[in-house]
Design an enzyme around this catalytic site. Structure first.
Site, PDB file in Angstrom:
ATOM      1  N   GLU A 152      -2.549  17.944 -30.288  1.00 44.76           N
ATOM      2  CA  GLU A 152      -3.065  17.820 -28.920  1.00 44.76           C
ATOM      3  C   GLU A 152      -4.577  18.039 -28.865  1.00 44.76           C
ATOM      4  OE1 GLU A 152      -1.744  20.883 -26.162  1.00 44.76           O
ATOM      5  OE2 GLU A 152      -1.925  19.500 -24.476  1.00 44.76           O
ATOM      6  N   GLU A 158     -11.422  25.634 -24.450  1.00 42.07           N
ATOM      7  CA  GLU A 158     -10.317  26.322 -25.136  1.00 42.07           C
ATOM      8  C   GLU A 158     -10.408  26.243 -26.648  1.00 42.07           C
ATOM      9  OE1 GLU A 158      -6.295  26.148 -23.374  1.00 42.07           O
ATOM     10  OE2 GLU A 158      -7.145  24.667 -22.007  1.00 42.07           O
ATOM     11  N   ASP A 185      -2.998  15.056 -22.917  1.00 41.74           N
ATOM     12  CA  ASP A 185      -2.776  15.919 -21.756  1.00 41.74           C
ATOM     13  C   ASP A 185      -3.824  15.544 -20.704  1.00 41.74           C
ATOM     14  OD1 ASP A 185      -3.112  18.146 -19.958  1.00 41.74           O
ATOM     15  OD2 ASP A 185      -2.229  19.514 -21.428  1.00 41.74           O
ATOM     16  N   HIS A 188      -6.804  17.990 -19.992  1.00 39.62           N
ATOM     17  CA  HIS A 188      -7.886  17.988 -20.987  1.00 39.62           C
ATOM     18  C   HIS A 188      -8.666  16.672 -20.948  1.00 39.62           C
ATOM     19  CE1 HIS A 188      -6.190  21.662 -22.381  1.00 39.62           C
ATOM     20  NE2 HIS A 188      -5.080  21.111 -22.818  1.00 39.62           N
ATOM     21  N   HIS A 211       1.387  15.220 -21.668  1.00 41.41           N
ATOM     22  CA  HIS A 211       1.393  16.323 -20.695  1.00 41.41           C
ATOM     23  C   HIS A 211       0.691  15.886 -19.416  1.00 41.41           C
ATOM     24  CE1 HIS A 211       1.795  20.024 -23.603  1.00 41.41           C
ATOM     25  NE2 HIS A 211       2.956  19.465 -23.313  1.00 41.41           N
ATOM     26  N   ARG A 217      -5.405  21.496 -12.616  1.00 39.20           N
ATOM     27  CA  ARG A 217      -4.230  22.011 -13.336  1.00 39.20           C
ATOM     28  C   ARG A 217      -3.109  22.444 -12.385  1.00 39.20           C
ATOM     29  NH1 ARG A 217      -4.254  24.602 -19.509  1.00 39.20           N
ATOM     30  NH2 ARG A 217      -3.253  22.734 -20.253  1.00 39.20           N
ATOM     31  N   GLU A 246       2.891  20.290 -17.283  1.00 40.69           N
ATOM     32  CA  GLU A 246       2.357  21.575 -17.765  1.00 40.69           C
ATOM     33  C   GLU A 246       1.281  21.977 -16.761  1.00 40.69           C
ATOM     34  OE1 GLU A 246       0.971  23.194 -22.067  1.00 40.69           O
ATOM     35  OE2 GLU A 246      -0.354  21.702 -21.167  1.00 40.69           O
TER      36      GLU A 246
HETATM   37  C1  LER Z   1      -1.116  23.315 -24.326  1.00 44.96           C
HETATM   38  O1  LER Z   1      -0.294  22.181 -24.253  1.00 44.96           O
HETATM   39  C2  LER Z   1      -2.384  23.085 -23.645  1.00 44.96           C
HETATM   40  O2  LER Z   1      -2.564  22.112 -22.965  1.00 44.96           O
HETATM   41  C3  LER Z   1      -3.468  24.061 -23.799  1.00 44.96           C
HETATM   42  O3  LER Z   1      -4.274  24.082 -22.686  1.00 44.96           O
HETATM   43  C4  LER Z   1      -3.004  25.438 -24.150  1.00 44.96           C
HETATM   44  O4  LER Z   1      -3.960  26.354 -23.801  1.00 44.96           O
HETATM   45 MN    MN Z   2      -1.083  20.523 -22.856  1.00 48.36          MN
END
Ligand code: LER
Ligand code: MN
Length: 269
Positions: A152, A158, A185, A188, A211, A217, A246
């Site tokens: 990912e 992060e 995701d 992100h 995701h 978020r 998520e």
């Molecule tokens: C985990 O799937 C994710 O998206 C991260 O932000 C975990 O911190």
């Molecule tokens: Mn994620």
């Protein structure tokens, strides 16, 4: 559209989990709301009863679609790129320990934060060398039991390693394992990608899992992302997998889980 939601099998610091607490009750709620699957965030497979989880999922008509591994980093500090070889080895051993349940459940195994961050005194080339070697080893082990691994890309706040889809693609090409792909995701991607849809299309054939969270978020529909356009781009790549929610339990868990699902199911795609 096959939809899942992330549930943690144990308490965790990670905040983008819509539902926390009793797993059995939460799986029943997911099924009642209309979810098709569940993604499990498992810190350590030694802490779970895999047979019981499979039974509960099956009783609720849910597939276990993916296994998240990031709590080994968040709660224990394990990573493939730590300067301490014992920590790197523990991170690899933890990944391999996830394989039996991943194989049994048919879930994709996610490598997110377990890759680590650039630590003081560790050069980028060295970190990438450790990361590539770790992924090669884990993918080879996973291939023996037909498990696919999804790396990912995670935003810059992060991790300092692999923030963008393009970096993810370059990494999986370098690793060269046939069972390694990407987990994209939207949270992100909204931070890192100049154009989310173009980046998704560029990953055609390599997307193993997906995701969703909105720009803030929160659940899809609570921010400014255009999920109709994003998911059209995703399905245009031939993606046939699950979409896992998520996102944060805001304004409350049940509302987030139900509104997110309703928003996605209501899209004209
Ligand atoms: C985990 O799937 C994710 O998206 C991260 O932000 C975990 O911190
Ligand atoms: Mn994620």
């Amino acid at each position: 559209m096959k939809l899942a939601l992330v549930l943690s099998t144990q308490p965790a610091q990670f905040k983008a989990l819509a539902l926390t607490g009793d797993l059995e009750a939460n799986m029943a709620r997911l099924a009642a709301w209309g979810y098709d699957g569940v993604e499990l965030a498992i810190r350590d497979p030694a802490l779970i009863d895999g047979e019981a989880l499979l039974r509960i999922a099956e009783a609720n008509g849910l597939n276990i679609v993916a296994i998240g591994t990031g709590q080994a980093w968040g709660e224990e500090g394990l990573s493939y790129t730590d300067p301490d070889p014992a920590v790197r080895e523990a991170a690899i051993a933890r990944t391999v320990a996830h394989l039996p349940f991943a194989a049994q459940s048919g879930a994709v195994l996610i490598i997110g934060l377990l890759r680590g961050i650039l630590r003081p005194g560790v050069g980028r080339d060295q970190a990438m060398e450790w990361l590539i070697a770790a992924l090669r080893h884990c993918c080879a082990q996973a291939a023996r039991c037909n498990v696919r691994i999804a790396l990912e890309p995670i935003n810059r706040y992060e991790t300092t390693l692999i923030n963008t889809a393009a970096e993810g693609l370059a990494l999986i090409e370098e690793v060269g394992a046939p069972n390694l792909g990407l987990l994209l995701d939207t949270f992100h991607m909204n931070i890192e990608e100049p154009n989310i849809e173009e980046s998704i299309r560029a990953c055609r054939g390599h997307i193993y899992h997906f995701h969703v969270a909105d720009s803030n978020r929160w659940y899809p529909g609570a921010g400014h992302l255009d999920f109709a356009s994003i998911l059209k781009a995703l399905y245009s790549t031939g993606y046939e997998g699950y979409i896992s929610g998520e996102f944060m339990p805001l304004p409350d868990a049940a509302t987030a889980a139900q509104r997110g699902l309703a928003h996605l199911r209501g899209l004209n795609i």
